[in-house]
Design a protein around this motif. Structure first.
Motif, PDB file in Angstrom:
ATOM      1  N   MET A  27       0.775  -1.324   0.111  1.00  0.00           N
ATOM      2  CA  MET A  27       0.106  -0.280  -0.035  1.00  0.00           C
ATOM      3  C   MET A  27       0.764   1.382  -0.054  1.00  0.00           C
ATOM      4  O   MET A  27       0.688   2.241  -0.675  1.00  0.00           O
ATOM      5  CB  MET A  27      -1.063   0.037   1.180  1.00  0.00           C
ATOM      6  N   THR A  28       1.891   1.260   0.804  1.00  0.00           N
ATOM      7  CA  THR A  28       2.932   2.424   0.821  1.00  0.00           C
ATOM      8  C   THR A  28       3.513   2.582  -0.505  1.00  0.00           C
ATOM      9  O   THR A  28       3.555   3.767  -1.022  1.00  0.00           O
ATOM     10  CB  THR A  28       3.977   2.069   1.776  1.00  0.00           C
ATOM     11  N   GLN A  29       3.744   1.632  -1.348  1.00  0.00           N
ATOM     12  CA  GLN A  29       4.240   1.803  -2.757  1.00  0.00           C
ATOM     13  C   GLN A  29       3.376   2.235  -3.339  1.00  0.00           C
ATOM     14  O   GLN A  29       3.851   3.102  -4.244  1.00  0.00           O
ATOM     15  CB  GLN A  29       4.850   0.346  -3.112  1.00  0.00           C
ATOM     16  N   ALA A  30       2.233   1.833  -3.451  1.00  0.00           N
ATOM     17  CA  ALA A  30       1.098   2.501  -4.309  1.00  0.00           C
ATOM     18  C   ALA A  30       1.021   4.186  -3.876  1.00  0.00           C
ATOM     19  O   ALA A  30       0.441   5.170  -4.855  1.00  0.00           O
ATOM     20  CB  ALA A  30      -0.294   2.099  -4.044  1.00  0.00           C
ATOM     21  N   LEU A  31       1.245   4.532  -2.740  1.00  0.00           N
ATOM     22  CA  LEU A  31       1.107   5.956  -2.348  1.00  0.00           C
ATOM     23  C   LEU A  31       2.122   6.636  -2.967  1.00  0.00           C
ATOM     24  O   LEU A  31       2.060   8.028  -3.249  1.00  0.00           O
ATOM     25  CB  LEU A  31       1.634   6.139  -0.802  1.00  0.00           C
ATOM     26  N   ASP A  32       3.511   5.927  -3.637  1.00  0.00           N
ATOM     27  CA  ASP A  32       4.310   6.741  -4.324  1.00  0.00           C
ATOM     28  C   ASP A  32       3.581   7.482  -5.592  1.00  0.00           C
ATOM     29  O   ASP A  32       3.882   8.634  -5.916  1.00  0.00           O
ATOM     30  CB  ASP A  32       5.307   5.673  -4.767  1.00  0.00           C
ATOM     31  N   ALA A  33       2.721   6.807  -6.172  1.00  0.00           N
ATOM     32  CA  ALA A  33       1.871   7.253  -7.394  1.00  0.00           C
ATOM     33  C   ALA A  33       1.235   8.450  -6.901  1.00  0.00           C
ATOM     34  O   ALA A  33       1.015   9.365  -7.774  1.00  0.00           O
ATOM     35  CB  ALA A  33       1.114   6.134  -8.155  1.00  0.00           C
ATOM     36  N   VAL A  34       0.411   8.333  -5.794  1.00  0.00           N
ATOM     37  CA  VAL A  34      -0.507   9.626  -5.264  1.00  0.00           C
ATOM     38  C   VAL A  34       0.406  10.798  -5.216  1.00  0.00           C
ATOM     39  O   VAL A  34      -0.177  11.902  -5.563  1.00  0.00           O
ATOM     40  CB  VAL A  34      -1.149   9.116  -4.005  1.00  0.00           C
ATOM     41  N   SER A  35       1.550  10.521  -4.480  1.00  0.00           N
ATOM     42  CA  SER A  35       2.398  11.723  -4.156  1.00  0.00           C
ATOM     43  C   SER A  35       3.117  12.335  -5.692  1.00  0.00           C
ATOM     44  O   SER A  35       3.010  13.417  -5.591  1.00  0.00           O
ATOM     45  CB  SER A  35       3.479  11.227  -3.198  1.00  0.00           C
ATOM     46  N   ILE A  36       3.357  11.553  -6.402  1.00  0.00           N
ATOM     47  CA  ILE A  36       3.949  11.992  -7.718  1.00  0.00           C
ATOM     48  C   ILE A  36       3.225  12.674  -8.318  1.00  0.00           C
ATOM     49  O   ILE A  36       3.161  13.679  -9.248  1.00  0.00           O
ATOM     50  CB  ILE A  36       4.733  10.627  -8.611  1.00  0.00           C
ATOM     51  N   GLY A  81      -9.047  14.865 -18.038  1.00  0.00           N
ATOM     52  CA  GLY A  81      -8.083  15.234 -16.759  1.00  0.00           C
ATOM     53  C   GLY A  81      -7.953  14.104 -16.111  1.00  0.00           C
ATOM     54  O   GLY A  81      -6.983  14.399 -14.975  1.00  0.00           O
ATOM     55  N   VAL A  82      -7.938  12.757 -16.409  1.00  0.00           N
ATOM     56  CA  VAL A  82      -7.244  11.641 -15.578  1.00  0.00           C
ATOM     57  C   VAL A  82      -6.015  11.495 -15.765  1.00  0.00           C
ATOM     58  O   VAL A  82      -5.344  11.337 -16.935  1.00  0.00           O
ATOM     59  CB  VAL A  82      -8.552  10.388 -16.022  1.00  0.00           C
ATOM     60  N   ILE A  83      -5.391  11.276 -14.831  1.00  0.00           N
ATOM     61  CA  ILE A  83      -3.897  11.011 -14.480  1.00  0.00           C
ATOM     62  C   ILE A  83      -3.904   9.558 -14.264  1.00  0.00           C
ATOM     63  O   ILE A  83      -4.321   9.221 -13.358  1.00  0.00           O
ATOM     64  CB  ILE A  83      -3.136  12.114 -13.755  1.00  0.00           C
ATOM     65  N   ILE A  84      -2.953   8.944 -15.184  1.00  0.00           N
ATOM     66  CA  ILE A  84      -2.741   7.293 -14.966  1.00  0.00           C
ATOM     67  C   ILE A  84      -1.312   7.055 -14.830  1.00  0.00           C
ATOM     68  O   ILE A  84      -0.402   7.633 -15.413  1.00  0.00           O
ATOM     69  CB  ILE A  84      -3.121   6.721 -16.250  1.00  0.00           C
ATOM     70  N   ALA A  85      -1.158   6.484 -13.470  1.00  0.00           N
ATOM     71  CA  ALA A  85       0.138   6.032 -13.306  1.00  0.00           C
ATOM     72  C   ALA A  85       0.494   4.614 -13.369  1.00  0.00           C
ATOM     73  O   ALA A  85      -0.438   3.807 -13.221  1.00  0.00           O
ATOM     74  CB  ALA A  85       0.329   6.304 -11.752  1.00  0.00           C
ATOM     75  N   ASP A  86       1.377   4.374 -14.096  1.00  0.00           N
ATOM     76  CA  ASP A  86       1.913   2.869 -14.486  1.00  0.00           C
ATOM     77  C   ASP A  86       2.918   2.475 -13.484  1.00  0.00           C
ATOM     78  O   ASP A  86       3.847   3.075 -13.248  1.00  0.00           O
ATOM     79  CB  ASP A  86       2.905   2.954 -15.726  1.00  0.00           C
ATOM     80  N   LEU A  87       2.551   1.369 -12.541  1.00  0.00           N
ATOM     81  CA  LEU A  87       3.194   1.125 -11.485  1.00  0.00           C
ATOM     82  C   LEU A  87       3.755  -0.314 -11.488  1.00  0.00           C
ATOM     83  O   LEU A  87       3.198  -1.230 -12.037  1.00  0.00           O
ATOM     84  CB  LEU A  87       2.047   1.140 -10.268  1.00  0.00           C
ATOM     85  N   THR A  88       4.708  -0.410 -10.784  1.00  0.00           N
ATOM     86  CA  THR A  88       5.262  -1.687 -10.742  1.00  0.00           C
ATOM     87  C   THR A  88       5.563  -1.973  -9.179  1.00  0.00           C
ATOM     88  O   THR A  88       6.457  -1.464  -8.693  1.00  0.00           O
ATOM     89  CB  THR A  88       6.654  -2.030 -11.396  1.00  0.00           C
ATOM     90  N   LEU A  89       4.704  -2.782  -8.365  1.00  0.00           N
ATOM     91  CA  LEU A  89       4.842  -2.773  -6.940  1.00  0.00           C
ATOM     92  C   LEU A  89       5.664  -4.132  -6.636  1.00  0.00           C
ATOM     93  O   LEU A  89       5.450  -5.274  -7.464  1.00  0.00           O
ATOM     94  CB  LEU A  89       3.552  -3.102  -6.527  1.00  0.00           C
ATOM     95  N   GLY A  90       6.826  -3.980  -6.233  1.00  0.00           N
ATOM     96  CA  GLY A  90       7.775  -5.027  -6.282  1.00  0.00           C
ATOM     97  C   GLY A  90       7.884  -5.496  -4.729  1.00  0.00           C
ATOM     98  O   GLY A  90       7.045  -5.339  -3.967  1.00  0.00           O
ATOM     99  N   GLY A 106       6.089  -9.216  -7.382  1.00  0.00           N
ATOM    100  CA  GLY A 106       5.918  -8.369  -7.677  1.00  0.00           C
ATOM    101  C   GLY A 106       4.671  -8.224  -8.564  1.00  0.00           C
ATOM    102  O   GLY A 106       3.947  -9.179  -9.001  1.00  0.00           O
ATOM    103  N   PHE A 107       4.035  -6.755  -9.043  1.00  0.00           N
ATOM    104  CA  PHE A 107       2.819  -6.867  -9.511  1.00  0.00           C
ATOM    105  C   PHE A 107       2.911  -5.399 -10.528  1.00  0.00           C
ATOM    106  O   PHE A 107       3.216  -4.560  -9.991  1.00  0.00           O
ATOM    107  CB  PHE A 107       1.583  -6.779  -8.671  1.00  0.00           C
TER     108      PHE A 107
END
Length: 160
Positions: A27-36, A81-90, A106-107
Motif C-alpha cells: 500500500m505504501t508503494q502505491a502511495l508513491d503514485a499518489v504523491s508523484i 483530466g485523468v492522470i494514470i500512473a503506471d506502477l510496478t509494485l515489487g 511483484g505486480f
C-alpha cells in the motif's frame, strides 16, 4: 507440551505479522503514485481554470512521460483530466525482503487519479479521486472512467 503450544502460537502470530507487514508495504508503494501525481493534478486544475476544459490526452506540459518514482514507471494524461500512473509494485525491501519474494513476486498495474467537479458550475471545486473511490454525491460533472487495474488490496484505504 505447554512450550510446544506456546511456540505454535508465537509462530502463527509471527506469520500474520509478516503478512500484514507485506500488505502495508505494498500500500505504501502505491502511495508513491499518489504523491508523484500531485504536481500534474495541480497543472491540470490550472489548465482547466484558464481554458474551461480539461487538457488534451498526452499533453506533456501537464504530465510528462518522464515523471517517475521508485514504484512509478511513468504518468500519462488521459481524457477528462485523468492522470494514470503506471506502477510496478515489487517485493518488499529491507528486513522482510526474503519473506516478500515468496508472497508477492511483484505486480504491474495502473492507478487512475480522476478529477471530479464539486460545488456549482460558476465556482467549482476540483477533487481528484484515486482508484476505486466512489464519486462524491452532488458532483456537477460526470466522473471520467476509472482506469485502475491494481487489485484493491494494493491500494491505500482512500483509493478503495
Amino acid at each position: 507440551m505447554e512450550r510446544g503450544f506456546a511456540g505454535i502460537i508465537v509462530a502463527v502470530a509471527m506469520a500474520l505479522a509478516v503478512w500484514f507487514g507485506i500488505q502495508l508495504m505494498q500500500m505504501t508503494q502505491a502511495l508513491d503514485a499518489v504523491s508523484i501525481a500531485s504536481g500534474p493534478q495541480i497543472n491540470a486544475v490550472v489548465y482547466h481554470a484558464e481554458h474551461g476544459r480539461w487538457p488534451s490526452p498526452g499533453n506533456q506540459d501537464i504530465a510528462s512521460a518522464e515523471t517517475n518514482g521508485t514504484y512509478v514507471n511513468h504518468l500519462v494524461l488521459d481524457e477528462g483530466g485523468v492522470i494514470i500512473a503506471d506502477l510496478t509494485l515489487g517485493p518488499v525491501q529491507g528486513f522482510m525482503a526474503d519473506r516478500a519474494d515468496h508472497v508477492s513476486g511483484g505486480f504491474h498495474g495502473f492507478l487512475s487519479l480522476r478529477p471530479e467537479l464539486l460545488g456549482s458550475k460558476d465556482a467549482p471545486t476540483i477533487a481528484f479521486l484515486c482508484g476505486y473511490a466512489k464519486p462524491v454525491a452532488g458532483a456537477i460533472a460526470t466522473t471520467p472512467a476509472n482506469r485502475t487495474s491494481l487489485p484493491r488490496k494494493f491500494l491505500p484505504p482512500f483509493c478503495r
